[in-house]
Enzyme design. Sequence first.
Site, PDB file in Angstrom:
ATOM      1  N   ARG A 189     -13.719   2.589   4.195  1.00  0.00           N
ATOM      2  CA  ARG A 189     -12.707   1.760   4.452  1.00  0.00           C
ATOM      3  C   ARG A 189     -11.539   2.583   4.375  1.00  0.00           C
ATOM      4  NH1 ARG A 189     -11.466  -0.659  -0.543  1.00  0.00           N
ATOM      5  NH2 ARG A 189      -9.681   0.297  -1.058  1.00  0.00           N
ATOM      6  N   TYR A 248     -12.284  -9.612  -1.996  1.00  0.00           N
ATOM      7  CA  TYR A 248     -12.930  -8.516  -1.767  1.00  0.00           C
ATOM      8  C   TYR A 248     -14.412  -8.613  -1.557  1.00  0.00           C
ATOM      9  CZ  TYR A 248      -8.974  -6.205  -4.315  1.00  0.00           C
ATOM     10  OH  TYR A 248      -7.713  -5.480  -4.756  1.00  0.00           O
ATOM     11  N   HIS A 275     -15.477   3.176 -15.080  1.00  0.00           N
ATOM     12  CA  HIS A 275     -15.284   2.629 -13.930  1.00  0.00           C
ATOM     13  C   HIS A 275     -16.486   1.796 -13.581  1.00  0.00           C
ATOM     14  CE1 HIS A 275     -14.508   2.035  -9.565  1.00  0.00           C
ATOM     15  NE2 HIS A 275     -13.231   1.853 -10.151  1.00  0.00           N
ATOM     16  N   HIS A 309     -15.151  -3.361  -0.062  1.00  0.00           N
ATOM     17  CA  HIS A 309     -15.086  -2.875  -1.386  1.00  0.00           C
ATOM     18  C   HIS A 309     -16.374  -2.199  -1.797  1.00  0.00           C
ATOM     19  CE1 HIS A 309     -14.110  -2.831  -5.780  1.00  0.00           C
ATOM     20  NE2 HIS A 309     -12.993  -2.021  -5.133  1.00  0.00           N
ATOM     21  N   ASN A 358       0.769  -1.398  -0.133  1.00  0.00           N
ATOM     22  CA  ASN A 358      -0.009  -0.057   0.064  1.00  0.00           C
ATOM     23  C   ASN A 358       0.769   1.350  -0.027  1.00  0.00           C
ATOM     24  OD1 ASN A 358      -2.324  -1.343   0.166  1.00  0.00           O
ATOM     25  ND2 ASN A 358      -2.764  -0.937   2.133  1.00  0.00           N
ATOM     26  N   ARG A 398      -5.209   1.953 -13.091  1.00  0.00           N
ATOM     27  CA  ARG A 398      -3.970   1.705 -12.526  1.00  0.00           C
ATOM     28  C   ARG A 398      -3.430   0.469 -12.447  1.00  0.00           C
ATOM     29  NH1 ARG A 398      -4.340   6.061  -8.468  1.00  0.00           N
ATOM     30  NH2 ARG A 398      -3.986   7.393 -10.199  1.00  0.00           N
ATOM     31  N   ARG A 420     -10.638  -4.331 -14.331  1.00  0.00           N
ATOM     32  CA  ARG A 420      -9.663  -5.145 -14.126  1.00  0.00           C
ATOM     33  C   ARG A 420     -10.201  -6.679 -14.136  1.00  0.00           C
ATOM     34  NH1 ARG A 420      -6.213  -1.739 -11.481  1.00  0.00           N
ATOM     35  NH2 ARG A 420      -6.986   0.011 -10.109  1.00  0.00           N
TER      36      ARG A 420
END
Length: 694
Positions: A569, A473, A439, A597, A58, A409, A379
């Site tokens: 979160r 997730y 997204h 998430h 992270n 990213r 993704r």
Amino acid sequence: MTVNPGHFTHDAEPLPEDRFLDREESWLRFNQRVLELAEDPGLPLLERARFLSIFASNLDEFFMVRVAGLARRMATGLAVQSASGRQPREVLERTAAVAHELMLRHAACFRDEVCPALGKEGVHILRWEDLAETERERLRRVFRERIYPVLTPLVVDSAHPFPYISGLSLNLAVIVRDPETEATMFARVKVPPVLPRFFEASPDRFTPLEDVIAAHLGQLFVGMEVVEHHAFRVTRNQDLEIDDDISEGLLQALERELLRRRFGPVVRLEVEESISPAVLELLTAELAIDEGQIYRVPGPLDLAGLAAIADLDRPELKYPPFVPSKEAVPTDGSIFAAIRNRDVFLHHPYDSFTTTVQRLIEDAAADPHVLAIKQTLYRTSGDSPIVDALIDAAEAGKQVVVVVELKARFDERANIAWARKLEQAGCHVVYGFVGLKTHCKLAMVVRQDTDGVLRRYCHIGTGNYHPKTARLYEDIGLLTVDPAVGEDVSALFNHLTGYSRQSGYKRLLVAPQSLRSGLVQRIEREVEHHREGRPARIRIKCNSLVDEVVIDALYRASQEGVPVDIWVRGICALRPGVPGLSETIRVRSVLGRFLEHSRVFAYDNGGEAEVWIGSADLMHRNLDRRVEALVTIADRVQRDSLLGLMDLAMDDGTCSWWLEGDGTWTRRTAPDGEPLLDIQTHLVKSRRWRTVDG
């Protein structure tokens, strides 16, 4: 950005200028919560090692993106005062101070707590000098056979300039002396990233790769005297910069930028605290960094590599095994019939992704009644069964449209590869809008059912179509054949692929056109309900809360007395519990086995609760520079169950972190010493948190 306080506040007092917390420090405090999980002796030991790894990864991304972005804006003169009121230099200095503190705490947790505890369980992480001679002998053979052939020592002298140090690479700075001339030289040895971070010296006994290399430097510099050696690591700017006005194709632009990104400026230098002043001075000068960018920590560096240790086959040192439920969609019938029967609400990883979302796409690809499949991909995994199913569908003659987000990213390369593969199979691949990331998480299957009706089977979710992360997730999704949703999703896909001017939707809120305004209008509506004595309450679950417009709307609602619960979160720029500003706002954070998430937006709405789920976080990028979608949950039982889950997360008896108005987070502990409810463990045990009939 200009903050519009909303139309219902025209006669309200101005809000205080210091009402926003700093987003960079808030992110670091999120990573601090990850570190506190590693420090928790009540967690399984290998899971603590994994949290140490996650903390390190992270922080790497934070420096590569956020710190690098701020430094770049400062260098170009584009940096401005943050919403928190701090000047760019103040933000950078505060960020460095907190990051230094957390990195030292992280290293201490590994050295003083996790590493010794692992040793007591028979898993040893040892430096070279602590290995037995038999283990050193084995590693000498490993060095000759596996390590030596891939090493490239690079010396620095008048004929050899200082080498380029790639981002996140681990290196050895070596000082060697020529015994004939007594001249000393600097050399750099890159620790190969293709090799294991920790080498196994004997069963369950490991040593860092750089220690093995350091013990054999004499073989790399034959005839020279090795005077000293020190590990170091650099972090470079890795954020993408693409000119949105370029005329060339986005795909080609991105491929070119990925090559450029390798050479971004250094934003952090990590060194072991034992490094000599002379070597550190040389590195500082050659890398063109200042003192504030140097991070001295106890070795070993790059503890992201602890992920391999956490993966050891020691189940007694891990979370108990968990098998997702397959009850959401019956496995012995048609998934299309199940969705026609009623909306299917999914909660991953507690509900299986494989037997629901993945199955929908795979069954659609094989079903002769399916005419078309449309899907967004932000993704996905390297061996994605979703992509394989889309390719199968295209090769079977179905109309397949895939909106691929190339600028996801750190997944850009994988997405380029899948885009090429999909195109070659005959899929219609669209790269979304220039200037906007796509997204939203949408899939639509168009099927001519046996009753002759053409129906649109839709999935709208909060998570990526990624079978691997779907096991880690926490995400929410809706499978529905509702005609209103089908019309909305069709219109949104047409907007993505055909640049239509669609702006109005029946059951969707879509960014950047209407999402922020739609959320704020509903916050304002709660104020009106509260004024009229009707049920009014706001509950939000998100990854990040930064957008000033939304925060100000929540402040105004709180000033009117509306209860507001925020389950976040990561970053939260809102200050809760401030007298006269946010007294009715509570902010909680839950971290644990699974990464929270999902995004949920719920309003009591005068007694007729309205609940939305979707892809959007409350950040400028999501609301202004991304295509995002939220959908309403129509089924009352599903709404009530989801609201109950959110209330459980906010309950005083649930294990969580509480945010104070000054930006500090405190982990909730029970006053009587009894353990608090771990909401994720609770959901694992119950397997399906909602009523099965719902």
